[in-house]
Design an enzyme around this catalytic site. Sequence first.
Site, PDB file in Angstrom:
ATOM      1  N   GLY A   7      -3.177  -3.601  10.412  1.00 18.17           N
ATOM      2  CA  GLY A   7      -3.248  -2.331   9.812  1.00 18.17           C
ATOM      3  C   GLY A   7      -3.344  -2.552   8.278  1.00 18.17           C
ATOM      4  O   GLY A   7      -2.750  -1.907   7.556  1.00 18.17           O
ATOM      5  N   SER A   9      -5.249  -1.368   6.102  1.00 22.54           N
ATOM      6  CA  SER A   9      -5.444  -0.362   5.060  1.00 22.54           C
ATOM      7  C   SER A   9      -4.274   0.684   5.028  1.00 22.54           C
ATOM      8  O   SER A   9      -4.319   1.493   4.186  1.00 22.54           O
ATOM      9  CB  SER A   9      -6.683   0.755   5.548  1.00 22.54           C
ATOM     10  OG  SER A   9      -6.342   1.605   6.689  1.00 22.54           O
ATOM     11  N   ARG A  34      -7.939  -0.728  12.915  1.00 22.14           N
ATOM     12  CA  ARG A  34      -8.528  -0.527  14.462  1.00 22.14           C
ATOM     13  C   ARG A  34      -9.939  -0.381  14.605  1.00 22.14           C
ATOM     14  O   ARG A  34     -10.483   0.009  13.330  1.00 22.14           O
ATOM     15  CB  ARG A  34      -7.791   0.885  14.623  1.00 22.14           C
ATOM     16  CG  ARG A  34      -8.183   1.876  13.926  1.00 22.14           C
ATOM     17  CD  ARG A  34      -7.382   3.348  14.215  1.00 22.14           C
ATOM     18  NE  ARG A  34      -7.570   4.138  12.913  1.00 22.14           N
ATOM     19  CZ  ARG A  34      -8.746   4.933  12.513  1.00 22.14           C
ATOM     20  NH1 ARG A  34      -9.744   4.710  13.282  1.00 22.14           N
ATOM     21  NH2 ARG A  34      -8.581   5.565  11.505  1.00 22.14           N
ATOM     22  N   HIS A 154      12.537  11.102   5.570  1.00 27.58           N
ATOM     23  CA  HIS A 154      11.300  10.351   5.398  1.00 27.58           C
ATOM     24  C   HIS A 154      10.262  11.232   5.005  1.00 27.58           C
ATOM     25  O   HIS A 154      10.283  12.300   5.006  1.00 27.58           O
ATOM     26  CB  HIS A 154      10.963   9.645   6.519  1.00 27.58           C
ATOM     27  CG  HIS A 154      11.928   8.132   6.805  1.00 27.58           C
ATOM     28  ND1 HIS A 154      12.900   8.139   7.404  1.00 27.58           N
ATOM     29  CD2 HIS A 154      11.266   6.871   6.392  1.00 27.58           C
ATOM     30  CE1 HIS A 154      13.508   6.935   7.369  1.00 27.58           C
ATOM     31  NE2 HIS A 154      12.479   6.029   6.941  1.00 27.58           N
ATOM     32  N   HIS A 155       9.158  10.427   4.385  1.00 27.79           N
ATOM     33  CA  HIS A 155       7.869  11.303   3.966  1.00 27.79           C
ATOM     34  C   HIS A 155       7.205  12.130   4.981  1.00 27.79           C
ATOM     35  O   HIS A 155       7.668  11.764   6.299  1.00 27.79           O
ATOM     36  CB  HIS A 155       6.989  10.328   3.374  1.00 27.79           C
ATOM     37  CG  HIS A 155       6.438   9.171   4.335  1.00 27.79           C
ATOM     38  ND1 HIS A 155       5.851   9.117   5.326  1.00 27.79           N
ATOM     39  CD2 HIS A 155       7.190   8.013   4.572  1.00 27.79           C
ATOM     40  CE1 HIS A 155       5.548   8.273   5.908  1.00 27.79           C
ATOM     41  NE2 HIS A 155       6.588   7.180   5.483  1.00 27.79           N
ATOM     42  N   LYS A 158       5.521  10.558   8.346  1.00 25.50           N
ATOM     43  CA  LYS A 158       6.029   9.578   9.301  1.00 25.50           C
ATOM     44  C   LYS A 158       6.159  10.477  10.737  1.00 25.50           C
ATOM     45  O   LYS A 158       6.192  11.621  10.967  1.00 25.50           O
ATOM     46  CB  LYS A 158       7.601   9.474   9.180  1.00 25.50           C
ATOM     47  CG  LYS A 158       8.446   8.530  10.066  1.00 25.50           C
ATOM     48  CD  LYS A 158       9.524   7.874   9.360  1.00 25.50           C
ATOM     49  CE  LYS A 158      10.312   7.126  10.512  1.00 25.50           C
ATOM     50  NZ  LYS A 158       9.372   5.878  10.773  1.00 25.50           N
TER      51      LYS A 158
HETATM   52  P1  NAD Z   1       0.090   4.191   8.031  1.00 27.65           P
HETATM   53  O1  NAD Z   1      -0.097   4.780   9.238  1.00 27.65           O
HETATM   54  O2  NAD Z   1      -0.042   4.031   6.641  1.00 27.65           O
HETATM   55  O3  NAD Z   1      -0.147   2.398   8.546  1.00 27.65           O
HETATM   56  C1  NAD Z   1      -0.487   1.944   9.900  1.00 27.65           C
HETATM   57  C2  NAD Z   1      -2.139   1.227   9.895  1.00 27.65           C
HETATM   58  O4  NAD Z   1      -2.134   0.656  11.354  1.00 27.65           O
HETATM   59  C3  NAD Z   1      -2.997   2.362   9.881  1.00 27.65           C
HETATM   60  O5  NAD Z   1      -4.030   1.850   8.861  1.00 27.65           O
HETATM   61  C4  NAD Z   1      -4.093   2.214  11.180  1.00 27.65           C
HETATM   62  O6  NAD Z   1      -5.468   2.342  10.984  1.00 27.65           O
HETATM   63  C5  NAD Z   1      -3.541   0.653  11.643  1.00 27.65           C
HETATM   64  N1  NAD Z   1      -4.071   0.592  12.928  1.00 27.65           N
HETATM   65  C6  NAD Z   1      -3.848   1.493  13.781  1.00 27.65           C
HETATM   66  N2  NAD Z   1      -4.266   0.799  15.276  1.00 27.65           N
HETATM   67  C7  NAD Z   1      -4.569  -0.627  14.883  1.00 27.65           C
HETATM   68  C8  NAD Z   1      -4.890  -1.486  15.551  1.00 27.65           C
HETATM   69  N3  NAD Z   1      -5.457  -1.234  17.043  1.00 27.65           N
HETATM   70  N4  NAD Z   1      -5.395  -2.755  14.766  1.00 27.65           N
HETATM   71  C9  NAD Z   1      -5.045  -2.899  13.616  1.00 27.65           C
HETATM   72  N5  NAD Z   1      -4.590  -1.757  12.856  1.00 27.65           N
HETATM   73  C10 NAD Z   1      -4.474  -0.645  13.497  1.00 27.65           C
HETATM   74  O7  NAD Z   1       1.770   3.538   8.394  1.00 27.65           O
HETATM   75  P2  NAD Z   1       2.836   2.961   7.765  1.00 27.65           P
HETATM   76  O8  NAD Z   1       3.761   3.878   6.788  1.00 27.65           O
HETATM   77  O9  NAD Z   1       2.215   1.804   6.920  1.00 27.65           O
HETATM   78  O10 NAD Z   1       3.764   2.436   8.506  1.00 27.65           O
HETATM   79  C11 NAD Z   1       3.614   1.620   9.860  1.00 27.65           C
HETATM   80  C12 NAD Z   1       4.649   1.395  10.560  1.00 27.65           C
HETATM   81  O11 NAD Z   1       5.665   0.683  10.100  1.00 27.65           O
HETATM   82  C13 NAD Z   1       5.450   2.496  11.080  1.00 27.65           C
HETATM   83  O12 NAD Z   1       5.736   2.514  12.556  1.00 27.65           O
HETATM   84  C14 NAD Z   1       6.569   2.661  10.281  1.00 27.65           C
HETATM   85  O13 NAD Z   1       7.590   3.490  10.888  1.00 27.65           O
HETATM   86  C15 NAD Z   1       6.801   1.308  10.165  1.00 27.65           C
HETATM   87  N6  NAD Z   1       7.670   1.038   9.026  1.00 27.65           N
HETATM   88  C16 NAD Z   1       8.674   0.132   9.144  1.00 27.65           C
HETATM   89  C17 NAD Z   1       9.234  -0.552   7.857  1.00 27.65           C
HETATM   90  C18 NAD Z   1      10.439  -1.587   8.259  1.00 27.65           C
HETATM   91  O14 NAD Z   1      10.841  -1.993   7.048  1.00 27.65           O
HETATM   92  N7  NAD Z   1      10.498  -2.055   9.327  1.00 27.65           N
HETATM   93  C19 NAD Z   1       8.888   0.240   6.638  1.00 27.65           C
HETATM   94  C20 NAD Z   1       8.149   1.097   6.610  1.00 27.65           C
HETATM   95  C21 NAD Z   1       7.218   1.457   7.733  1.00 27.65           C
END
Ligand code: NAD
Length: 265
Positions: A7, A9, A34, A154-155, A158
């Site tokens: 992920g 980007s 993806r 959260h923003h 989410k």
């Molecule tokens: P986001 O939507 O900005 O990023 C997710 C990325 O994953 C996107 O770029 C998307 O295109 C990509 N993706 C989707 N399918 C894919 C695939 N098959 N292969 C590779 N990449 C793929 O979201 P975000 O804000 O970065 O959050 C992502 C996740 O992390 C959420 O579940 C969020 O709740 C979680 N999160 C966890 C923490 C933590 O501390 N554990 C902190 C922040 C966010």
Amino acid sequence: MRMAVMGASGRMGQMLVRLIDESDQATLSGAVERAGHDWIGRDLGQAMGGAARGVVVTDDVAVALAASDVIIDFTSPAVTVALAQAAAAAGVAHVIGTTGFSDADLAEIAQAGQTGRIVRAGNMSLGVNLLVTLTQQVAAALGADYDIEIVEAHHRHKVDAPSGTALMLGEAAAAGRGVALSDVADRGRDGITGARVGGAIGFHAIRGGDFIGEHDVIFAGAGERITLRHVASDRALFARGALKAALWLEGQGPGEYSMLDVLGL
Ligand code: NAD
């Protein structure tokens, strides 16, 4: 340590790429997005708006696994579950920041952790993980005549609620009381709900604007209230925790670990 970012980007993905670049213990060995994403086939540095850097964004997980010691993954539940199996089979460690898993997803990840090395945490920050331990202690000390309510913000982008962190806090509160969260969770009230059920742990989710992540655990008793609060003010906090988890996994045997293990809490 060679690290690939799933992920790449995404909000967390780009943060991780920058952090790995700054680290003298880690090198970026892959950037995965993806299939069909418009960054596929492009140089990652240019796609991020900077200079070319020789890492091409791919949708081929096998290529990233072959080049890496660890994969850092903040994507979505279905992607993460599939990746957990692939990473375990390839002998590549897996840091999971993704949230929003079903019980069936969690069982599959636990299965991958029989042979693979996994750190999974709904929140990677030191402060939140401290809050988890404090929540368990306070819940145990106060007993069930203090009502527990967990409020998170959260923003607007989410997609899951309650947040993974709220659920971690709920699990900790339930553990402190010696009950299963699934038996006492009360998620988002609406309408004529009747009076509060004794022993319930309530969850409420605020969504809007650019909140990075705020969590309150309220213990409401007769004549007094205690609130444990964590406020995240910089998303890099989570990326730093994920990087720490990735480096920590290098010395570990198979298993599914949490940030409490990584941080020695
Ligand atoms: P986001 O939507 O900005 O990023 C997710 C990325 O994953 C996107 O770029 C998307 O295109 C990509 N993706 C989707 N399918 C894919 C695939 N098959 N292969 C590779 N990449 C793929 O979201 P975000 O804000 O970065 O959050 C992502 C996740 O992390 C959420 O579940 C969020 O709740 C979680 N999160 C966890 C923490 C933590 O501390 N554990 C902190 C922040 C966010």
